[in-house]
Scaffold this motif. Structure first.
Motif, PDB file in Angstrom:
ATOM      1  N   PHE A  21       1.108  -1.265   0.380  1.00 51.98           N
ATOM      2  CA  PHE A  21       0.057  -0.488   0.395  1.00 51.98           C
ATOM      3  C   PHE A  21       0.961   1.415  -0.061  1.00 51.98           C
ATOM      4  CE2 PHE A  21      -2.679   3.358   1.700  1.00 51.98           C
ATOM      5  CZ  PHE A  21      -3.950   3.419   1.285  1.00 51.98           C
ATOM      6  N   VAL A  22       1.859   1.196   0.650  1.00 51.22           N
ATOM      7  CA  VAL A  22       2.588   2.360   0.907  1.00 51.22           C
ATOM      8  C   VAL A  22       3.599   3.238  -0.339  1.00 51.22           C
ATOM      9  CG1 VAL A  22       5.498   3.103   1.665  1.00 51.22           C
ATOM     10  CG2 VAL A  22       3.385   2.620   3.112  1.00 51.22           C
ATOM     11  N   VAL A  23       3.868   1.889  -1.765  1.00 52.29           N
ATOM     12  CA  VAL A  23       4.463   1.877  -2.523  1.00 52.29           C
ATOM     13  C   VAL A  23       3.572   2.084  -3.128  1.00 52.29           C
ATOM     14  CG1 VAL A  23       5.179   0.621  -4.632  1.00 52.29           C
ATOM     15  CG2 VAL A  23       6.186  -0.282  -2.084  1.00 52.29           C
ATOM     16  N   GLY A  24       2.169   1.573  -2.763  1.00 48.93           N
ATOM     17  CA  GLY A  24       1.140   2.776  -3.920  1.00 48.93           C
ATOM     18  C   GLY A  24       1.303   4.101  -3.347  1.00 48.93           C
ATOM     19  N   TRP A  25       0.888   4.129  -2.612  1.00 50.06           N
ATOM     20  CA  TRP A  25       0.579   5.650  -1.840  1.00 50.06           C
ATOM     21  C   TRP A  25       2.232   6.805  -2.130  1.00 50.06           C
ATOM     22  CZ3 TRP A  25      -3.686   7.637  -2.205  1.00 50.06           C
ATOM     23  CH2 TRP A  25      -4.108   9.408  -0.963  1.00 50.06           C
ATOM     24  N   ALA A  26       2.994   6.063  -2.713  1.00 51.87           N
ATOM     25  CA  ALA A  26       3.827   7.212  -2.872  1.00 51.87           C
ATOM     26  C   ALA A  26       4.181   7.502  -4.247  1.00 51.87           C
ATOM     27  CB  ALA A  26       5.301   6.014  -1.993  1.00 51.87           C
ATOM     28  N   GLY A  27       3.561   7.655  -4.532  1.00 49.72           N
ATOM     29  CA  GLY A  27       3.967   8.032  -6.178  1.00 49.72           C
ATOM     30  C   GLY A  27       2.863   9.303  -6.427  1.00 49.72           C
ATOM     31  N   MET A  28       4.434   9.966  -6.038  1.00 51.62           N
ATOM     32  CA  MET A  28       4.397  11.300  -6.161  1.00 51.62           C
ATOM     33  C   MET A  28       4.970  11.809  -7.706  1.00 51.62           C
ATOM     34  SD  MET A  28       4.156  11.078  -2.376  1.00 51.62           S
ATOM     35  CE  MET A  28       6.268  10.884  -2.277  1.00 51.62           C
ATOM     36  N   ARG A  29       3.776  13.094  -8.181  1.00 52.44           N
ATOM     37  CA  ARG A  29       4.630  13.052  -9.224  1.00 52.44           C
ATOM     38  C   ARG A  29       5.580  14.882  -9.568  1.00 52.44           C
ATOM     39  NH1 ARG A  29       2.414   8.905  -9.946  1.00 52.44           N
ATOM     40  NH2 ARG A  29       1.567   8.318 -11.932  1.00 52.44           N
ATOM     41  N   GLY A  30       6.324  15.116 -10.472  1.00 55.73           N
ATOM     42  CA  GLY A  30       7.176  16.297 -10.248  1.00 55.73           C
ATOM     43  C   GLY A  30       7.336  17.072 -10.880  1.00 55.73           C
ATOM     44  N   VAL A  31       8.696  18.047 -11.173  1.00 57.65           N
ATOM     45  CA  VAL A  31       9.218  18.660 -12.522  1.00 57.65           C
ATOM     46  C   VAL A  31       8.745  18.324 -13.094  1.00 57.65           C
ATOM     47  CG1 VAL A  31      11.172  18.594 -11.703  1.00 57.65           C
ATOM     48  CG2 VAL A  31      10.599  20.668 -12.183  1.00 57.65           C
ATOM     49  N   VAL A  32       9.782  16.443 -13.867  1.00 60.81           N
ATOM     50  CA  VAL A  32       9.804  16.424 -14.932  1.00 60.81           C
ATOM     51  C   VAL A  32       8.464  15.958 -15.368  1.00 60.81           C
ATOM     52  CG1 VAL A  32       9.899  14.181 -16.523  1.00 60.81           C
ATOM     53  CG2 VAL A  32      11.630  14.482 -13.964  1.00 60.81           C
ATOM     54  N   SER A  33       7.206  16.035 -15.244  1.00 61.01           N
ATOM     55  CA  SER A  33       6.040  16.113 -15.843  1.00 61.01           C
ATOM     56  C   SER A  33       5.562  17.706 -15.933  1.00 61.01           C
ATOM     57  CB  SER A  33       4.277  15.924 -14.503  1.00 61.01           C
ATOM     58  OG  SER A  33       4.674  14.445 -14.333  1.00 61.01           O
ATOM     59  N   LEU A  34       6.039  18.058 -15.707  1.00 59.58           N
ATOM     60  CA  LEU A  34       5.520  20.071 -15.895  1.00 59.58           C
ATOM     61  C   LEU A  34       6.580  19.692 -17.120  1.00 59.58           C
ATOM     62  CD1 LEU A  34       5.069  22.093 -12.589  1.00 59.58           C
ATOM     63  CD2 LEU A  34       3.474  21.580 -14.242  1.00 59.58           C
ATOM     64  N   ALA A  35       7.553  19.363 -17.195  1.00 56.53           N
ATOM     65  CA  ALA A  35       9.118  19.762 -18.400  1.00 56.53           C
ATOM     66  C   ALA A  35       7.723  18.949 -19.338  1.00 56.53           C
ATOM     67  CB  ALA A  35      10.104  19.927 -17.831  1.00 56.53           C
ATOM     68  N   ALA A  36       7.925  18.147 -19.307  1.00 59.50           N
ATOM     69  CA  ALA A  36       6.963  17.102 -20.926  1.00 59.50           C
ATOM     70  C   ALA A  36       5.633  18.589 -21.129  1.00 59.50           C
ATOM     71  CB  ALA A  36       6.802  16.328 -20.441  1.00 59.50           C
ATOM     72  N   ALA A  37       5.047  18.510 -20.329  1.00 65.00           N
ATOM     73  CA  ALA A  37       4.066  19.228 -20.561  1.00 65.00           C
ATOM     74  C   ALA A  37       4.081  20.942 -20.980  1.00 65.00           C
ATOM     75  CB  ALA A  37       3.216  20.153 -19.311  1.00 65.00           C
ATOM     76  N   PHE A  38       4.979  21.245 -20.447  1.00 64.08           N
ATOM     77  CA  PHE A  38       5.314  22.687 -21.532  1.00 64.08           C
ATOM     78  C   PHE A  38       6.098  22.428 -22.529  1.00 64.08           C
ATOM     79  CE2 PHE A  38       4.313  24.523 -17.536  1.00 64.08           C
ATOM     80  CZ  PHE A  38       3.965  26.081 -17.579  1.00 64.08           C
ATOM     81  N   ALA A  39       6.884  21.167 -22.935  1.00 70.28           N
ATOM     82  CA  ALA A  39       7.284  20.910 -24.052  1.00 70.28           C
ATOM     83  C   ALA A  39       6.319  20.687 -24.928  1.00 70.28           C
ATOM     84  CB  ALA A  39       8.157  19.710 -23.991  1.00 70.28           C
ATOM     85  N   ILE A  40       5.330  20.678 -24.707  1.00 72.63           N
ATOM     86  CA  ILE A  40       4.376  20.593 -25.637  1.00 72.63           C
ATOM     87  C   ILE A  40       3.931  21.732 -26.464  1.00 72.63           C
ATOM     88  CG2 ILE A  40       1.753  20.052 -26.482  1.00 72.63           C
ATOM     89  CD1 ILE A  40       1.686  18.934 -23.989  1.00 72.63           C
ATOM     90  N   PRO A  41       4.524  21.828 -28.057  1.00 72.49           N
ATOM     91  CA  PRO A  41       4.015  22.981 -28.990  1.00 72.49           C
ATOM     92  C   PRO A  41       3.102  23.411 -28.847  1.00 72.49           C
ATOM     93  CG  PRO A  41       4.600  20.910 -29.994  1.00 72.49           C
ATOM     94  CD  PRO A  41       4.616  19.961 -29.200  1.00 72.49           C
ATOM     95  N   LEU A  42       3.145  24.971 -29.311  1.00 70.66           N
ATOM     96  CA  LEU A  42       1.775  25.431 -29.428  1.00 70.66           C
ATOM     97  C   LEU A  42       1.021  25.213 -30.781  1.00 70.66           C
ATOM     98  CD1 LEU A  42       3.478  29.389 -28.575  1.00 70.66           C
ATOM     99  CD2 LEU A  42       1.511  28.130 -27.238  1.00 70.66           C
ATOM    100  N   THR A  43       1.395  24.943 -31.963  1.00 71.31           N
ATOM    101  CA  THR A  43       0.826  24.451 -33.227  1.00 71.31           C
ATOM    102  C   THR A  43       0.675  22.582 -33.486  1.00 71.31           C
ATOM    103  OG1 THR A  43       1.973  25.222 -34.172  1.00 71.31           O
ATOM    104  CG2 THR A  43       0.471  26.417 -33.562  1.00 71.31           C
ATOM    105  N   THR A  44       0.142  22.321 -34.763  1.00 72.22           N
ATOM    106  CA  THR A  44       0.630  21.157 -35.023  1.00 72.22           C
ATOM    107  C   THR A  44       1.280  21.030 -36.463  1.00 72.22           C
ATOM    108  OG1 THR A  44      -0.965  20.925 -36.344  1.00 72.22           O
ATOM    109  CG2 THR A  44      -1.691  19.844 -34.730  1.00 72.22           C
ATOM    110  N   GLU A  45       1.460  19.444 -37.003  1.00 70.02           N
ATOM    111  CA  GLU A  45       2.101  20.284 -38.166  1.00 70.02           C
ATOM    112  C   GLU A  45       0.834  21.213 -38.946  1.00 70.02           C
ATOM    113  OE1 GLU A  45       5.508  18.742 -39.466  1.00 70.02           O
ATOM    114  OE2 GLU A  45       5.479  18.096 -37.261  1.00 70.02           O
ATOM    115  N   SER A  46       0.771  21.125 -38.619  1.00 63.35           N
ATOM    116  CA  SER A  46      -0.769  22.070 -39.738  1.00 63.35           C
ATOM    117  C   SER A  46      -0.840  23.787 -40.006  1.00 63.35           C
ATOM    118  CB  SER A  46      -2.126  20.929 -40.271  1.00 63.35           C
ATOM    119  OG  SER A  46      -2.723  21.604 -38.928  1.00 63.35           O
TER     120      SER A  46
END
Length: 531
Positions: free
Chosen positions: A343-368
């Motif tokens: 249960f502790v291993v399941g509950w210790a799934g905190m997210r962090g700055v890598v997720s935010l960095a990946a989200a901010f890396a999403i481009p503003l526009t698509t290929e079109s």
């Protein structure tokens, strides 16, 4: 922007110092303070640059965590870590993506899978920072640490594949498999090569300041080289860190002491900076959502956050128990763990700055050239997942550990192992001293030195066995501890005299530093043996 980032770093270190001084949960408080500071009128906006996070902040933290990890422990738990670090992020990507696709209006499936990949990996910084503070058992820390070191590569590769589909770049399942294999194998090869070269160079130099300087550059160079050839920079840094960490014992004591002090200082700085930076992102994300229905956004955020938390439990329990139920060999090698530990291993799934960095890396526009679908909502949902898991799971973990409870007998076992190893080492030293003494004639002053060294070796053995028999209730002073206490007092007296001699002008500052360095090493040894 440079001055703003410097100010953020200064504030982060100041808050982190207060948290450490009063034994408060620094990651959680830093995130909360960041949330408050971000709404103060006139506060400069601090955007999150994904390139800065992935190339500057992430490599040294991963490298340090890898050096502190146990290769033997990771290898012994490779099946469990593989299920957590490779299979779980892929399952989370699909499950969270489907929930987001169903819940968020106007979100295409490919973009929903991008969100799933972004929030899939628990963060190495979060797990290590909170886990160290609350004192999780070693096996749990091994699983969480091994997972956090390796799952970024899985999630970021899934992110690349999903993002290519979302922006309209041609891709297929086979392309994704090839990309993953290149990233993984390339990262391992680059990490091993750099680890071997760096270890050889540092051993050849025998120059502690330069060795530490080279060590500081390794994570950045390794990550850059791997990413340039489209391999996994995360895997390369982790492999290099594990390799170098295993061979640290070959370096001089000066280099090891210096490396440890420098790495820990950098870790404290970057971890404090990262958590404060996370909290500061909220105003920017809120502004981009202007005009949206906050009721719908809140419902969507709640559903995605719940999906992230629940899918981890839905994966971990079957992954833990089913292999043991169906395989006698696994069951004999790895007994059924306590349900509270799972249960502790399941509950210790905190997210962090890598997720935010990946989200901010999403481009503003698509290929079109069209705007990327629902990008502001994806960024806000990622922020809610990161902050929600940090504040909800992070704040309740210590309470859960006390209530369940999650305990082990590692301290007693470690003391026994240390005492046994120290006993064998001491006996080998005594044999060597017997050989030295056999070649020295009676009356030779060197016999006195042999006697002193024999007492020192005996003291080391006695300390280990004394500590083995002492429990939490044993608050009395052992004989060896009394001797160490008196030795420490004598060392402090010497230090005071040397400083007074410098102040009186009878010795130079350079002479003082030389004397104090010798006393510092002696005090460190006496303080360690004092128990």
């Amino acid at each position: 922007m440079d001055a703003t980032l410097l100010l953020v770093a200064v504030v982060a270190v100041a808050i982190g110092a207060l948290c450490r001084r009063y034994d408060a949960p620094a990651p959680l408080i830093l995130v909360a303070v960041g949330l408050v500071i971000g709404w103060i009128p006139g506060t400069p906006e601090v955007g999150l640059d994904p390139e800065f996070v992935l190339f500057v902040i992430l490599p040294p933290l991963l490298y340090s965590a890898a050096q502190d990890s146990s290769y033997q422990a990771i290898r012994a738990n490779r099946r469990a870590i593989g299920l957590l670090a490779v299979a779980l992020p892929l399952a989370s990507t699909v499950a969270v993506g489907l929930v987001a696709y169903w819940a968020v209006p106007g979100l295409p499936l490919a973009a929903a899978l991008v969100l799933g990949a972004v929030v899939a990996p628990p963060d190495a910084v979060s797990a290590q920072a909170i886990g160290r503070r609350i004192g999780l058992p070693r096996r749990i820390m091994t699983l969480l640490g091994g997972e956090s070191l390796l799952n970024d590569a899985t999630a970021l590769t899934a992110f690349r594949v999903a993002l290519a589909a979302a922006v309209g770049a041609t891709t297929s399942t086979w392309d994704g498999i090839v990309t993953f294999l290149i990233a993984s194998v390339g990262g391992v090869v680059i990490g091993l090569v750099i680890g071997v070269v760096v270890t050889w160079v540092r051993l050849w130099l025998t120059d502690p300041p330069m060795e530490t300087a080279i060590g500081l550059m390794v994570p950045f160079g390794t990550y850059f080289v791997a990413e340039e050839i489209h391999a996994s920079g995360v895997i390369a840094v982790v492999v290099a860190g594990l390799f170098v960490g295993q061979r640290m014992v070959r370096l001089s004591y000066e280099t090891r002491l210096q490396d440890d002090a420098v790495r820990k200082s950098i870790d404290v700085l970057l971890e404090s900076f990262v958590f404060l930076l996370i909290g500061l992102q909220l105003p920017h994300l809120i502004r981009d959502l202007s005009g949206e229905s906050w009721v719908e956004v809140a419902v969507d955020a709640t559903l995605v956050l719940l999906a992230v938390i629940v899918v981890r439990f839905l994966w971990i329990y079957p992954a833990t128990y089913l292999p043991r139920l169906f395989s006698r060999r696994i069951r004999e090698r790895e007994p059924f763990p306590k349900p509270s530990w799972v249960f502790v291993v399941g509950w210790a799934g905190m997210r962090g700055v890598v997720s935010l960095a990946a989200a901010f890396a999403i481009p503003l526009t698509t290929e079109s050239g069209a705007p990327f679908p629902v990008r502001p909502e994806i960024l806000f949902l990622t922020f809610v997942v990161v902050v929600g898991t940090l504040l909800i799971q992070g704040t309740t973990l210590p309470w859960l550990i006390r209530v369940l409870p999650v305990t082990s007998d590692e301290t007693a076992r470690d003391r026994l192992a240390l005492a046994s190893a120290q006993d064998r080492a001491s006996r080998e030293c005594e044999r060597a001293l017997d050989e030295y003494a056999a070649d020295i004639h009676e009356g030779d002053p060197r016999l006195h030195q042999v006697g002193m060294l024999r007492k020192w070796v005996t003291t080391q053995r006695n300390v280990a066995w004394e500590e083995l028999g002492r429990g939490p209730e044993d608050i009395g002073e052992s004989p060896t501890a009394a001797g160490s206490r008196m030795r420490l007092e004598l060392l402090r007296i010497q230090r005071t005299v040397f400083i007074e001699e410098r102040d009186a002008g009878r010795i130079d500052d350079e002479v003082l530093r030389t004397a104090l360095r010798s006393l510092d090493f002696a005090e460190g040894q006496a303080d360690r043996t004092g128990g």
